[in-house]
Design a protein around this motif. Sequence first.
Motif, PDB file in Angstrom:
ATOM      1  N   GLY A  80       0.794  -1.224   0.000  1.00 22.68           N
ATOM      2  CA  GLY A  80       0.000   0.000   0.000  1.00 22.68           C
ATOM      3  C   GLY A  80       0.823   1.268   0.000  1.00 22.68           C
ATOM      4  O   GLY A  80       0.260   2.363  -0.070  1.00 22.68           O
ATOM      5  N   ARG A  81       2.141   1.152   0.036  1.00 23.69           N
ATOM      6  CA  ARG A  81       2.998   2.329   0.236  1.00 23.69           C
ATOM      7  C   ARG A  81       2.856   3.346  -0.881  1.00 23.69           C
ATOM      8  O   ARG A  81       2.915   4.566  -0.650  1.00 23.69           O
ATOM      9  N   LYS A  82       2.637   2.907  -2.098  1.00 24.01           N
ATOM     10  CA  LYS A  82       2.562   3.817  -3.233  1.00 24.01           C
ATOM     11  C   LYS A  82       1.122   4.110  -3.640  1.00 24.01           C
ATOM     12  O   LYS A  82       0.832   4.318  -4.824  1.00 24.01           O
ATOM     13  N   PHE A  83       0.226   4.140  -2.640  1.00 22.05           N
ATOM     14  CA  PHE A  83      -1.182   4.428  -2.911  1.00 22.05           C
ATOM     15  C   PHE A  83      -1.751   5.326  -1.820  1.00 22.05           C
ATOM     16  O   PHE A  83      -1.234   5.386  -0.700  1.00 22.05           O
ATOM     17  N   ILE A  84      -2.822   6.008  -2.149  1.00 27.14           N
ATOM     18  CA  ILE A  84      -3.679   6.667  -1.174  1.00 27.14           C
ATOM     19  C   ILE A  84      -5.104   6.176  -1.410  1.00 27.14           C
ATOM     20  O   ILE A  84      -5.478   5.818  -2.534  1.00 27.14           O
ATOM     21  N   ARG A  85      -5.888   6.133  -0.323  1.00 26.65           N
ATOM     22  CA  ARG A  85      -7.289   5.760  -0.460  1.00 26.65           C
ATOM     23  C   ARG A  85      -8.156   6.995  -0.282  1.00 26.65           C
ATOM     24  O   ARG A  85      -7.985   7.750   0.676  1.00 26.65           O
ATOM     25  N   ALA A  86      -9.089   7.179  -1.223  1.00 25.60           N
ATOM     26  CA  ALA A  86     -10.024   8.302  -1.157  1.00 25.60           C
ATOM     27  C   ALA A  86     -11.442   7.754  -1.208  1.00 25.60           C
ATOM     28  O   ALA A  86     -11.799   7.021  -2.136  1.00 25.60           O
ATOM     29  N   ALA A  87     -12.253   8.083  -0.200  1.00 19.82           N
ATOM     30  CA  ALA A  87     -13.631   7.607  -0.126  1.00 19.82           C
ATOM     31  C   ALA A  87     -14.564   8.580  -0.844  1.00 19.82           C
ATOM     32  O   ALA A  87     -14.517   9.787  -0.597  1.00 19.82           O
ATOM     33  N   LEU A  88     -15.416   8.038  -1.710  1.00 18.62           N
ATOM     34  CA  LEU A  88     -16.342   8.860  -2.486  1.00 18.62           C
ATOM     35  C   LEU A  88     -17.714   8.917  -1.822  1.00 18.62           C
ATOM     36  O   LEU A  88     -18.747   8.715  -2.455  1.00 18.62           O
TER      37      LEU A  88
END
Length: 396
Positions: free
Chosen positions: A365-373
Motif C-alpha cells: 500500500g505504500r505507493k497508494f492513497i485511499r479516497a472515499a467517495l
Amino acid sequence: MKFPERFSNLPAYAFPRLRALLDHLDPGGPVVHMTIGEPKHAFPEWVTEEITQHAEGFNKYPPNDGAPELLLAISEWIKRRYDVEIDPTTQVMALNGTREGLYNSAMALCPETKNGKKPLILTPNPFYQVYAVASASVGADPVFVPATDLSDHLPDFNLLPAEQLDQVAIAYICSPANPQGAVADRAYWANLIGLAEKHDFKIFADECYSEIYREAPPVGALQVASEMGVGAERILAFHSLSKRSNLPGLRSGFVAGSPENIRHIKQLRTYAGAPLPLPLQSAAARAWRDEEHVVENRRMYAEKFDLADEIFAGIDGYRSPKAGFFLWLPVEDGEAAAVKAWTETGVRVLPGAYLSRDVAGENPGRKFIRAALVAPKTEVSGALRKLRDCLYDKRD
C-alpha cells in the motif's frame, strides 16, 4: 500488568496514525474528508418511522441471535440476491455491525492447533485491520498475501506452498475489496473453495460492499459454493446495512453459514455479544426487504465513479474500480502524498500503507492513497480535481 505479548507487534490503527501525521499541520484550503468509509447519502425516511413505531421494544431485552422477523428478512434477501436457501433459525445470526462478526467468528471457530501446530490465518494485504487483530486474539499466525495489480488486486492464495495451506484455519477475503474495489468472480471463488476443501480451512467472506457496484452484481461465496454443490460448512458470509443502505449508525449486519458454524458463533455471542435493540432490528428488517433505496444509492455512487474516471483519465496506474466506494490512487509515496494534499488543498486522504503490512521489506500500500467517495457529488468533484492538480499534473 503487562500487555499480552501477542498484541505487542500490532501497528497503530489507521486513523490515529493519520491524525499523528496531519493534525499538527494546517490545511491548505477548505477541509474535505475522504478518509473514512462513512456513507453520507441519505438513508430512507421510513427508517425513523419504523424505529418510532416500535419504540416500546426499548423496554425489552432483544433476542441475542436476532429477532425472528429480522432473521427471516435476511434469509429472504439471500434467496433473492444469491438464489441460496438459508434456514433463518439455524444458518444466520444478526450482528451488531459486521466488525463484531469478523472478529468473534475467529474467536469461535479457530482451533488452538492444526495438525499439531499453531494455526495460520490468511488475509489480503492491504486489508481491513480487524482481520489481523482477530488472528492475534486467537493466537494464530497471520499470513499477509499481497493483493496487487499482479493478481488483479485480489490475493492469490495459489502462490502459497501446500504445506503452508495445510496449516491454515481461516482465510479472510473481501469482495468487493476494500480498498481497491476489485471483485472476485466465479472462477476465483471456485478456486478458493477448492483450496479450502483440499486443505481443510474455512473462508470468511467479507461482502459488505456487495450492493455498491457499477455493472453486474458481484457473485457471492455462498452462491458459488451452492452452484458447485458444496455445502456451507466451509464458508461464513458477512453482510451489512452500513454501505448498502447508508446506515452505519444502525449497526446492523449478519453472518450466514452452516448450522454447526453458526451454532458455535451463537454460543460465544451469548457471553460476548451485544444484540441490536428491537426497534433497530425492526428498521433493519424493513431495510433488507426494500431494494428501491439501494438502487438509488448505487446510482449516485456510479455517477461519482464515472466522474473519477473522467478526472483521472490518462493518469499512469489509475484503475477504475468495479465496486465499493473507494479510489485506490497510485502515488510515489502515500504518506508524502497525504501530507501534500492536506497542506496544499485541505483534502484529507489515507495513506495506503496504513491499511497494509510490511512483508519482506515491501508494503503493497505504500505507493497508494485511499479516497472515499462518500460525500455529495459536487463536493467529491471539487476534491478529486484538487487531488489531480496537486498530485499528478507534473507527471502528465
